[in-house]
Design an enzyme around this catalytic site. Sequence first.
Site, PDB file in Angstrom:
ATOM      1  N   SER A 165       0.858  -1.178   0.000  1.00 53.60           N
ATOM      2  CA  SER A 165       0.000   0.000   0.000  1.00 53.60           C
ATOM      3  C   SER A 165       0.897   1.231   0.000  1.00 53.60           C
ATOM      4  O   SER A 165       1.754   1.386   0.874  1.00 53.60           O
ATOM      5  CB  SER A 165      -0.902  -0.007   1.234  1.00 53.60           C
ATOM      6  OG  SER A 165      -1.764   1.089   1.233  1.00 53.60           O
ATOM      7  N   TRP A 175      -7.206   6.275  -1.541  1.00 52.62           N
ATOM      8  CA  TRP A 175      -6.922   4.856  -1.807  1.00 52.62           C
ATOM      9  C   TRP A 175      -6.130   4.208  -0.683  1.00 52.62           C
ATOM     10  O   TRP A 175      -6.510   3.162  -0.160  1.00 52.62           O
ATOM     11  CB  TRP A 175      -6.161   4.694  -3.126  1.00 52.62           C
ATOM     12  CG  TRP A 175      -7.000   4.994  -4.322  1.00 52.62           C
ATOM     13  CD1 TRP A 175      -6.902   6.077  -5.151  1.00 52.62           C
ATOM     14  CD2 TRP A 175      -8.093   4.209  -4.829  1.00 52.62           C
ATOM     15  NE1 TRP A 175      -7.856   6.011  -6.130  1.00 52.62           N
ATOM     16  CE2 TRP A 175      -8.601   4.869  -5.959  1.00 52.62           C
ATOM     17  CE3 TRP A 175      -8.697   3.019  -4.433  1.00 52.62           C
ATOM     18  CZ2 TRP A 175      -9.672   4.391  -6.698  1.00 52.62           C
ATOM     19  CZ3 TRP A 175      -9.764   2.541  -5.171  1.00 52.62           C
ATOM     20  CH2 TRP A 175     -10.239   3.220  -6.285  1.00 52.62           C
ATOM     21  N   ARG A 181      -8.144   3.751   2.545  1.00 50.89           N
ATOM     22  CA  ARG A 181      -9.093   2.627   2.473  1.00 50.89           C
ATOM     23  C   ARG A 181      -8.369   1.293   2.606  1.00 50.89           C
ATOM     24  O   ARG A 181      -8.874   0.361   3.232  1.00 50.89           O
ATOM     25  CB  ARG A 181      -9.877   2.663   1.162  1.00 50.89           C
ATOM     26  CG  ARG A 181     -10.820   3.836   0.999  1.00 50.89           C
ATOM     27  CD  ARG A 181     -11.970   3.814   2.004  1.00 50.89           C
ATOM     28  NE  ARG A 181     -12.861   2.708   1.847  1.00 50.89           N
ATOM     29  CZ  ARG A 181     -14.081   2.769   1.373  1.00 50.89           C
ATOM     30  NH1 ARG A 181     -14.575   3.926   0.986  1.00 50.89           N
ATOM     31  NH2 ARG A 181     -14.833   1.690   1.290  1.00 50.89           N
ATOM     32  N   GLU A 182      -7.186   1.188   2.006  1.00 47.25           N
ATOM     33  CA  GLU A 182      -6.441  -0.071   2.061  1.00 47.25           C
ATOM     34  C   GLU A 182      -6.021  -0.415   3.485  1.00 47.25           C
ATOM     35  O   GLU A 182      -6.292  -1.510   3.981  1.00 47.25           O
ATOM     36  CB  GLU A 182      -5.217   0.005   1.138  1.00 47.25           C
ATOM     37  CG  GLU A 182      -5.576   0.047  -0.319  1.00 47.25           C
ATOM     38  CD  GLU A 182      -4.442   0.450  -1.234  1.00 47.25           C
ATOM     39  OE1 GLU A 182      -4.666   0.463  -2.462  1.00 47.25           O
ATOM     40  OE2 GLU A 182      -3.327   0.766  -0.748  1.00 47.25           O
ATOM     41  N   TRP A 183      -5.370   0.526   4.173  1.00 45.59           N
ATOM     42  CA  TRP A 183      -4.884   0.170   5.508  1.00 45.59           C
ATOM     43  C   TRP A 183      -6.014   0.102   6.527  1.00 45.59           C
ATOM     44  O   TRP A 183      -5.966  -0.702   7.460  1.00 45.59           O
ATOM     45  CB  TRP A 183      -3.720   1.042   5.970  1.00 45.59           C
ATOM     46  CG  TRP A 183      -3.975   2.464   6.326  1.00 45.59           C
ATOM     47  CD1 TRP A 183      -3.779   3.549   5.533  1.00 45.59           C
ATOM     48  CD2 TRP A 183      -4.418   2.975   7.587  1.00 45.59           C
ATOM     49  NE1 TRP A 183      -4.097   4.697   6.215  1.00 45.59           N
ATOM     50  CE2 TRP A 183      -4.488   4.383   7.479  1.00 45.59           C
ATOM     51  CE3 TRP A 183      -4.779   2.385   8.787  1.00 45.59           C
ATOM     52  CZ2 TRP A 183      -4.893   5.203   8.521  1.00 45.59           C
ATOM     53  CZ3 TRP A 183      -5.186   3.205   9.839  1.00 45.59           C
ATOM     54  CH2 TRP A 183      -5.241   4.586   9.698  1.00 45.59           C
TER      55      TRP A 183
END
Length: 127
Positions: free
Chosen positions: A7, A70, A73-75
Amino acid sequence: MANVFISHRKVDVSAAERLSQDISTAGHDVWFDEWEIGIGDSIVERIDSGLGGTSYLVLCYSAAGVMSPWITREWMSALHRQMDGHGVRILPVRFGGSAPAILADLRYADLSTDWKLGLTQLLKAIR
């Protein structure tokens, strides 16, 4: 070996790709957006698929921070899965800057001062 999701912010793409290559060379399966999302692919679908099968989310941060839509949201997705008891760990990697407050208690691999040492420490954490 482990499934590792990288990420990162777009501004850090060069360092993130170098890291992805190093982790892949060590024998791990790496999900890196530049390798996994092709023209015409659904970005959301590909990221969701990558996150769903990951054991480790390597959260790369720099002076640019980690607060983009982005990467956040990923972590946050990985953190939620971790708190729900799924076997995913967040491994912070510092290219520069500081981690978000919610992750401040996690030890990080510092690649900004010594890439080789930081990579060695990160690979030790990835089992």
